[in-house]
Design a protein around this motif. Sequence first.
Motif, PDB file in Angstrom:
ATOM      1  N   ALA A 132       0.835  -1.209   0.000  1.00  0.00           N
ATOM      2  CA  ALA A 132       0.000   0.000   0.000  1.00  0.00           C
ATOM      3  C   ALA A 132       0.867   1.255   0.000  1.00  0.00           C
ATOM      4  CB  ALA A 132      -0.926   0.001   1.210  1.00  0.00           C
ATOM      5  N   LYS A 133       0.403   2.269  -0.708  1.00  0.00           N
ATOM      6  CA  LYS A 133       1.147   3.530  -0.801  1.00  0.00           C
ATOM      7  C   LYS A 133       0.619   4.592   0.157  1.00  0.00           C
ATOM      8  CE  LYS A 133       3.730   1.820  -4.008  1.00  0.00           C
ATOM      9  NZ  LYS A 133       5.096   1.374  -3.644  1.00  0.00           N
ATOM     10  N   THR A 134      -0.633   4.442   0.591  1.00  0.00           N
ATOM     11  CA  THR A 134      -1.232   5.418   1.508  1.00  0.00           C
ATOM     12  C   THR A 134      -1.956   4.689   2.632  1.00  0.00           C
ATOM     13  OG1 THR A 134      -3.355   5.525   0.352  1.00  0.00           O
ATOM     14  CG2 THR A 134      -1.608   7.023  -0.418  1.00  0.00           C
ATOM     15  N   LYS A 135      -2.228   5.411   3.710  1.00  0.00           N
ATOM     16  CA  LYS A 135      -2.958   4.823   4.831  1.00  0.00           C
ATOM     17  C   LYS A 135      -4.366   4.407   4.409  1.00  0.00           C
ATOM     18  CE  LYS A 135      -3.660   5.639   9.806  1.00  0.00           C
ATOM     19  NZ  LYS A 135      -5.094   5.430   9.993  1.00  0.00           N
ATOM     20  N   ALA A 136      -4.994   5.228   3.581  1.00  0.00           N
ATOM     21  CA  ALA A 136      -6.347   4.905   3.114  1.00  0.00           C
ATOM     22  C   ALA A 136      -6.347   3.619   2.294  1.00  0.00           C
ATOM     23  CB  ALA A 136      -6.903   6.062   2.291  1.00  0.00           C
ATOM     24  N   GLU A 137      -5.367   3.469   1.409  1.00  0.00           N
ATOM     25  CA  GLU A 137      -5.284   2.249   0.607  1.00  0.00           C
ATOM     26  C   GLU A 137      -5.030   1.039   1.500  1.00  0.00           C
ATOM     27  OE1 GLU A 137      -2.706   0.302  -3.107  1.00  0.00           O
ATOM     28  OE2 GLU A 137      -1.953   2.095  -2.055  1.00  0.00           O
ATOM     29  N   PHE A 138      -4.160   1.200   2.475  1.00  0.00           N
ATOM     30  CA  PHE A 138      -3.851   0.108   3.397  1.00  0.00           C
ATOM     31  C   PHE A 138      -5.118  -0.349   4.125  1.00  0.00           C
ATOM     32  CE2 PHE A 138      -2.522  -1.586   7.519  1.00  0.00           C
ATOM     33  CZ  PHE A 138      -1.505  -2.449   7.160  1.00  0.00           C
ATOM     34  N   GLU A 139      -5.852   0.590   4.705  1.00  0.00           N
ATOM     35  CA  GLU A 139      -7.052   0.246   5.459  1.00  0.00           C
ATOM     36  C   GLU A 139      -8.114  -0.367   4.553  1.00  0.00           C
ATOM     37  OE1 GLU A 139      -8.425   3.488   7.830  1.00  0.00           O
ATOM     38  OE2 GLU A 139      -6.464   3.806   8.789  1.00  0.00           O
ATOM     39  N   ASP A 140      -8.262   0.152   3.338  1.00  0.00           N
ATOM     40  CA  ASP A 140      -9.261  -0.390   2.402  1.00  0.00           C
ATOM     41  C   ASP A 140      -8.950  -1.850   2.057  1.00  0.00           C
ATOM     42  OD1 ASP A 140     -10.639   1.981   2.370  1.00  0.00           O
ATOM     43  OD2 ASP A 140      -9.835   2.673   0.449  1.00  0.00           O
ATOM     44  N   LEU A 141      -7.678  -2.147   1.805  1.00  0.00           N
ATOM     45  CA  LEU A 141      -7.310  -3.506   1.435  1.00  0.00           C
ATOM     46  C   LEU A 141      -7.485  -4.469   2.609  1.00  0.00           C
ATOM     47  CD1 LEU A 141      -4.130  -2.780  -0.723  1.00  0.00           C
ATOM     48  CD2 LEU A 141      -6.335  -3.642  -1.537  1.00  0.00           C
ATOM     49  N   VAL A 142      -7.203  -4.004   3.833  1.00  0.00           N
ATOM     50  CA  VAL A 142      -7.430  -4.833   5.013  1.00  0.00           C
ATOM     51  C   VAL A 142      -8.913  -5.132   5.170  1.00  0.00           C
ATOM     52  CG1 VAL A 142      -7.336  -4.895   7.533  1.00  0.00           C
ATOM     53  CG2 VAL A 142      -5.354  -4.098   6.241  1.00  0.00           C
ATOM     54  N   HIS A 143      -9.745  -4.095   5.130  1.00  0.00           N
ATOM     55  CA  HIS A 143     -11.196  -4.280   5.318  1.00  0.00           C
ATOM     56  C   HIS A 143     -11.796  -5.167   4.227  1.00  0.00           C
ATOM     57  CE1 HIS A 143     -11.541  -1.769   8.786  1.00  0.00           C
ATOM     58  NE2 HIS A 143     -11.144  -0.669   8.171  1.00  0.00           N
ATOM     59  N   ALA A 144     -11.214  -5.106   3.025  1.00  0.00           N
ATOM     60  CA  ALA A 144     -11.719  -5.918   1.916  1.00  0.00           C
ATOM     61  C   ALA A 144     -11.152  -7.327   1.934  1.00  0.00           C
ATOM     62  CB  ALA A 144     -11.393  -5.241   0.589  1.00  0.00           C
ATOM     63  N   GLY A 145     -10.183  -7.574   2.806  1.00  0.00           N
ATOM     64  CA  GLY A 145      -9.569  -8.888   2.875  1.00  0.00           C
ATOM     65  C   GLY A 145      -8.748  -9.240   1.649  1.00  0.00           C
ATOM     66  N   GLN A 146      -8.209  -8.248   0.966  1.00  0.00           N
ATOM     67  CA  GLN A 146      -7.419  -8.491  -0.241  1.00  0.00           C
ATOM     68  C   GLN A 146      -5.939  -8.687   0.137  1.00  0.00           C
ATOM     69  OE1 GLN A 146      -8.213  -5.854  -3.523  1.00  0.00           O
ATOM     70  NE2 GLN A 146     -10.397  -5.753  -3.071  1.00  0.00           N
ATOM     71  N   TRP A 147      -5.698  -9.785   0.828  1.00  0.00           N
ATOM     72  CA  TRP A 147      -4.377 -10.023   1.405  1.00  0.00           C
ATOM     73  C   TRP A 147      -3.320 -10.278   0.348  1.00  0.00           C
ATOM     74  CZ3 TRP A 147      -4.818  -8.104   5.887  1.00  0.00           C
ATOM     75  CH2 TRP A 147      -6.006  -8.244   6.615  1.00  0.00           C
ATOM     76  N   ASP A 148      -3.676 -10.968  -0.723  1.00  0.00           N
ATOM     77  CA  ASP A 148      -2.690 -11.224  -1.781  1.00  0.00           C
ATOM     78  C   ASP A 148      -2.230  -9.930  -2.438  1.00  0.00           C
ATOM     79  OD1 ASP A 148      -2.695 -13.926  -1.353  1.00  0.00           O
ATOM     80  OD2 ASP A 148      -4.171 -14.361  -2.916  1.00  0.00           O
ATOM     81  N   LYS A 149      -3.118  -8.974  -2.521  1.00  0.00           N
ATOM     82  CA  LYS A 149      -2.767  -7.682  -3.107  1.00  0.00           C
ATOM     83  C   LYS A 149      -1.981  -6.816  -2.130  1.00  0.00           C
ATOM     84  CE  LYS A 149      -4.796  -3.704  -5.509  1.00  0.00           C
ATOM     85  NZ  LYS A 149      -6.062  -3.096  -6.017  1.00  0.00           N
TER      86      LYS A 149
END
Length: 322
Positions: A132-149
């Motif tokens: 992730a490049k930003t905090k928002a992107e990091f949190e979005d990917l965690v909440h979406a469960g997109q762990w491979d990404k």
Amino acid sequence: MNEVLLLKPVFHEKIWGGQKLAQFGYKLPATDIGECWAISGHPHGTNTIENGDYAGQTLAQLWQDHRELFDNMPGDRFPLLTKILDAEASLSVQVHPGDAYAKEHAHDLGKTECWYIIDADPGAYLIYGHHAKTKAEFEDLVHAGQWDKLLRKQPVKTGDFVYVPSGTVHALNKGIMALETQQSSDTTYRLYDYDRIDKTTGEKRELHLKDAFNVTQIPFEPVAANTTSKTVGASTLTTLVSAPVSKYFNVYRWVIKDEVAFKKAFPCTLISVLHGQGKLQVGSTTYELKRGDHLLLTAKASAWTLSGDMDIIASVPGKQAQ
């Protein structure tokens, strides 16, 4: 005779553990043992001294009552913790806080750590950082469960070394055994635990997303350990990490093939024998060492020699820990 403290390991059951630590000669409880706390003064598992004037006392007691053994280092707790971890299954994806956040929110030390890979199955890898490049992107990917990404995978093999500063998203994965040197902290914030059920509670283990979001380094920037080696006779002495990279500890790998002399350069030295056997000579006293032994050379040891055929991981407190 207070130069050398021989320590009795403490074992911790973990959902991801197994029985491989028995290969070090330990008599393990018949459960899934994930961690051997080998050198620890932490209240969640402090070692008992097995020799000398302080036999039967704990390392935590000595830290409080006999600080002269540690060159009168400051601090409420012995600053380092050495573990051996057996990842029979993958550990949770997690992150540790730095000192300031841990003190305010967990009443603990922060946790910077490092791993020496004792053994790794073919194809083994770590989780080490994220994309992730930003905090928002990091949190979005965690909440979406997109762990491979989100998660960064790093292949490892036996003999690798990885430095893990606080704020680094990480996990040991299945098929890895590692010696961990860390600050004496037990504060962990879980991001993801594979939806596993804790057999004790019958529920999923707790996640700590808010704290994890607060302390994670974003974007991730890996830190090189700047490892260096030298030969002494037939032996090899490697500095795995030291200042200025690490503020909290220096960590060494000593591959002993003959006799090597050492002089005191630090308040104390922590030693773990990973393979082989040999001798430690301090003054007129000789200690027989074997695989699975853990000991602490106190400030009273001004010089010593190691001999035999041994693979050792050693560490000393860094300037920040003093």
